[in-house]
Design a protein around this motif. Sequence first.
Motif, PDB file in Angstrom:
ATOM      1  N   PRO A 208      18.993 -46.038  10.760  1.00 33.47           N
ATOM      2  CA  PRO A 208      18.088 -45.370  10.403  1.00 33.47           C
ATOM      3  C   PRO A 208      17.472 -44.387  11.422  1.00 33.47           C
ATOM      4  O   PRO A 208      17.792 -44.717  12.813  1.00 33.47           O
ATOM      5  N   GLY A 209      16.759 -43.298  11.359  1.00 32.20           N
ATOM      6  CA  GLY A 209      16.207 -42.375  12.537  1.00 32.20           C
ATOM      7  C   GLY A 209      16.563 -40.894  12.056  1.00 32.20           C
ATOM      8  O   GLY A 209      17.436 -40.339  11.794  1.00 32.20           O
ATOM      9  N   ARG A 210      15.219 -40.428  12.168  1.00 35.39           N
ATOM     10  CA  ARG A 210      15.142 -38.785  11.937  1.00 35.39           C
ATOM     11  C   ARG A 210      15.453 -38.115  13.301  1.00 35.39           C
ATOM     12  O   ARG A 210      16.291 -36.981  13.153  1.00 35.39           O
ATOM     13  N   ARG A 211      15.124 -38.487  14.279  1.00 33.83           N
ATOM     14  CA  ARG A 211      15.497 -37.918  15.521  1.00 33.83           C
ATOM     15  C   ARG A 211      16.129 -38.696  16.600  1.00 33.83           C
ATOM     16  O   ARG A 211      15.766 -39.788  17.134  1.00 33.83           O
ATOM     17  N   VAL A 212      17.669 -38.361  16.750  1.00 33.96           N
ATOM     18  CA  VAL A 212      18.412 -39.263  17.143  1.00 33.96           C
ATOM     19  C   VAL A 212      19.192 -38.676  18.663  1.00 33.96           C
ATOM     20  O   VAL A 212      19.591 -37.606  18.588  1.00 33.96           O
ATOM     21  N   GLY A 213      18.947 -39.559  19.573  1.00 36.10           N
ATOM     22  CA  GLY A 213      19.646 -39.132  20.826  1.00 36.10           C
ATOM     23  C   GLY A 213      21.167 -39.587  20.798  1.00 36.10           C
ATOM     24  O   GLY A 213      21.257 -40.908  20.591  1.00 36.10           O
ATOM     25  N   VAL A 214      21.973 -38.901  21.153  1.00 38.02           N
ATOM     26  CA  VAL A 214      23.610 -39.091  21.376  1.00 38.02           C
ATOM     27  C   VAL A 214      23.949 -38.968  22.978  1.00 38.02           C
ATOM     28  O   VAL A 214      23.917 -37.723  23.083  1.00 38.02           O
ATOM     29  N   LEU A 215      24.613 -39.948  23.335  1.00 41.76           N
ATOM     30  CA  LEU A 215      25.028 -39.955  24.908  1.00 41.76           C
ATOM     31  C   LEU A 215      26.564 -39.349  24.523  1.00 41.76           C
ATOM     32  O   LEU A 215      27.153 -40.043  24.160  1.00 41.76           O
ATOM     33  N   LEU A 216      26.718 -38.014  25.054  1.00 37.20           N
ATOM     34  CA  LEU A 216      28.134 -37.535  25.151  1.00 37.20           C
ATOM     35  C   LEU A 216      28.540 -37.939  26.652  1.00 37.20           C
ATOM     36  O   LEU A 216      28.210 -37.404  27.601  1.00 37.20           O
ATOM     37  N   SER A 217      29.402 -39.280  26.798  1.00 34.18           N
ATOM     38  CA  SER A 217      29.634 -39.649  27.856  1.00 34.18           C
ATOM     39  C   SER A 217      30.468 -39.156  29.168  1.00 34.18           C
ATOM     40  O   SER A 217      30.203 -39.292  30.205  1.00 34.18           O
ATOM     41  N   GLY A 218      31.352 -38.168  28.443  1.00 28.14           N
ATOM     42  CA  GLY A 218      32.497 -37.618  29.484  1.00 28.14           C
ATOM     43  C   GLY A 218      33.266 -36.572  28.806  1.00 28.14           C
ATOM     44  O   GLY A 218      33.293 -36.690  27.575  1.00 28.14           O
ATOM     45  N   GLY A 219      33.892 -35.962  29.535  1.00 24.24           N
ATOM     46  CA  GLY A 219      34.769 -34.854  29.083  1.00 24.24           C
ATOM     47  C   GLY A 219      36.068 -34.676  29.849  1.00 24.24           C
ATOM     48  O   GLY A 219      36.612 -33.511  29.626  1.00 24.24           O
ATOM     49  N   ASN A 220      36.492 -35.641  30.253  1.00 22.96           N
ATOM     50  CA  ASN A 220      38.187 -35.757  30.956  1.00 22.96           C
ATOM     51  C   ASN A 220      38.954 -35.715  29.925  1.00 22.96           C
ATOM     52  O   ASN A 220      39.575 -37.035  29.826  1.00 22.96           O
ATOM     53  N   VAL A 221      39.512 -34.888  29.292  1.00 21.34           N
ATOM     54  CA  VAL A 221      40.427 -35.002  28.344  1.00 21.34           C
ATOM     55  C   VAL A 221      41.582 -34.021  28.449  1.00 21.34           C
ATOM     56  O   VAL A 221      41.283 -32.896  29.086  1.00 21.34           O
ATOM     57  N   SER A 222      42.970 -34.370  28.006  1.00 20.75           N
ATOM     58  CA  SER A 222      43.903 -33.602  28.392  1.00 20.75           C
ATOM     59  C   SER A 222      43.888 -32.484  27.518  1.00 20.75           C
ATOM     60  O   SER A 222      43.797 -32.651  26.046  1.00 20.75           O
ATOM     61  N   PRO A 223      44.486 -31.309  27.881  1.00 19.49           N
ATOM     62  CA  PRO A 223      44.540 -30.189  26.715  1.00 19.49           C
ATOM     63  C   PRO A 223      45.539 -30.320  25.737  1.00 19.49           C
ATOM     64  O   PRO A 223      45.309 -29.913  24.514  1.00 19.49           O
ATOM     65  N   ALA A 224      46.659 -31.141  26.153  1.00 20.30           N
ATOM     66  CA  ALA A 224      47.529 -31.545  24.993  1.00 20.30           C
ATOM     67  C   ALA A 224      46.847 -32.343  23.833  1.00 20.30           C
ATOM     68  O   ALA A 224      47.150 -31.905  22.469  1.00 20.30           O
ATOM     69  N   LEU A 225      45.946 -33.052  24.035  1.00 20.10           N
ATOM     70  CA  LEU A 225      45.465 -34.035  23.139  1.00 20.10           C
ATOM     71  C   LEU A 225      44.371 -33.072  22.294  1.00 20.10           C
ATOM     72  O   LEU A 225      44.115 -33.200  21.311  1.00 20.10           O
ATOM     73  N   VAL A 226      43.622 -32.413  23.076  1.00 15.11           N
ATOM     74  CA  VAL A 226      43.026 -31.463  22.353  1.00 15.11           C
ATOM     75  C   VAL A 226      43.450 -30.463  21.380  1.00 15.11           C
ATOM     76  O   VAL A 226      43.159 -30.303  20.221  1.00 15.11           O
ATOM     77  N   ALA A 227      44.554 -30.191  21.659  1.00 11.45           N
ATOM     78  CA  ALA A 227      45.344 -29.202  20.679  1.00 11.45           C
ATOM     79  C   ALA A 227      45.880 -30.169  19.656  1.00 11.45           C
ATOM     80  O   ALA A 227      46.009 -29.577  18.456  1.00 11.45           O
ATOM     81  N   GLU A 228      46.281 -31.145  19.900  1.00 11.46           N
ATOM     82  CA  GLU A 228      46.778 -32.168  18.704  1.00 11.46           C
ATOM     83  C   GLU A 228      45.575 -32.311  17.732  1.00 11.46           C
ATOM     84  O   GLU A 228      45.956 -32.246  16.559  1.00 11.46           O
ATOM     85  N   LEU A 229      44.595 -32.776  18.281  1.00 16.36           N
ATOM     86  CA  LEU A 229      43.301 -33.081  17.334  1.00 16.36           C
ATOM     87  C   LEU A 229      42.746 -31.960  16.606  1.00 16.36           C
ATOM     88  O   LEU A 229      42.498 -31.777  15.485  1.00 16.36           O
ATOM     89  N   LEU A 230      42.848 -30.617  17.498  1.00 19.42           N
ATOM     90  CA  LEU A 230      42.454 -29.591  16.773  1.00 19.42           C
ATOM     91  C   LEU A 230      43.455 -29.203  15.164  1.00 19.42           C
ATOM     92  O   LEU A 230      42.808 -28.764  14.367  1.00 19.42           O
ATOM     93  N   THR A 231      44.585 -29.494  15.795  1.00 21.47           N
ATOM     94  CA  THR A 231      45.772 -29.083  14.735  1.00 21.47           C
ATOM     95  C   THR A 231      45.283 -29.983  13.448  1.00 21.47           C
ATOM     96  O   THR A 231      45.561 -29.889  12.442  1.00 21.47           O
ATOM     97  N   ARG A 232      44.950 -31.347  13.925  1.00 22.08           N
ATOM     98  CA  ARG A 232      44.764 -32.419  12.769  1.00 22.08           C
ATOM     99  C   ARG A 232      43.449 -32.128  12.057  1.00 22.08           C
ATOM    100  O   ARG A 232      43.473 -32.518  10.942  1.00 22.08           O
ATOM    101  N   HIS A 233      42.531 -31.782  12.845  1.00 19.75           N
ATOM    102  CA  HIS A 233      41.287 -31.912  11.967  1.00 19.75           C
ATOM    103  C   HIS A 233      40.607 -30.637  11.846  1.00 19.75           C
ATOM    104  O   HIS A 233      39.321 -30.770  11.221  1.00 19.75           O
ATOM    105  N   ALA A 234      40.823 -29.531  12.488  1.00 14.18           N
ATOM    106  CA  ALA A 234      39.879 -28.253  12.494  1.00 14.18           C
ATOM    107  C   ALA A 234      39.700 -27.855  11.054  1.00 14.18           C
ATOM    108  O   ALA A 234      40.744 -27.757  10.668  1.00 14.18           O
TER     109      ALA A 234
END
Length: 333
Positions: free
Chosen positions: A307-333
Amino acid sequence: MSEELSLEHVRDAARLLAGRIWTTPVIRCPALDARAGRQLFLKAENLQKIGAFKARGAIHALLRLPAERRARGVVTYSSGNHAQAVALAAREFAVPAWIAMPVDAPAIKVAGVRSLGAEIVFAGTTSDDRHRAALALALQHGATMIEPFDDPHIIAGQGTATLELCEQVVRDTGEPLDAIVVPVGGGGLIAGAGLVAAALGIPLFSAEPATCNAMARSIAAGERVAVPPGPTLADGLKPTRVGVLNFAVARRTLAACFEVDDDELGRALVDLLVSAKILVEPSGAAALAVALRGPADTTTGPRGGFPGRRVGVLLSGGNVSPALVAELLTRHA
């Protein structure tokens, strides 16, 4: 720090870290709010120094070291982000650093550690493997071990991210959060968040990979449980077990534990990138993946919502390989 950890330890850490870490923004995204069916306040720790919240704990831990011990250098063990954080802190204090990393550490994180001047020793694939290697390095060099999560100064430092989030939301909107969801690996971030959330009366929820669910299993068992890490996109959330101090805080402050699979992690990462123009690593998307399940009147197990109407979300880090981003974009975008 012998007394029980509390919000005041986090506030002390925040005062000590002032000017040494960045105050990261809290991002709003109407498209993600609509998908989640509630307001999401996204704490962008992917924009922190070294691209992850870990900079907070590492710099705080080195600040607390006596100068003569710090001068002899520091050692740690990590799959990536804590390694970079300790390397950064060591560089800022002009002291040597030795890091034990897994042989399968992401190349982008290995490059980050090396660029900061630390020496890397590769050791196995598990947290236990690299812990043993780090102990040997500390003995060899007479250096101080900087634990990745099971340390009061690390916990207090990581807690400053949640403290900032809560203060920013009240300052900007005039209202507090109804809930906070945080990713959990070894437990440094969730324990720090727990100190803040419990003191402010805000329910706290954890998010971890279903294949590496050491916190969920430990909370269910009432004691720390070792879990052999399974395959997951979230390479930063793969401990064999959560820390002793971390579990002690979590068991008194967590409202519920949730588990996510790789499909949810990939979709959350892509949704965040496409809708909010924010890039995170899969570990950093875990809390968002849970928040996007939408509100629930009661928690409904590891696959449910909260439950919760106003939710805080921790985005903990952003160190990701470009190749994985490309793969996930192809799969999910």
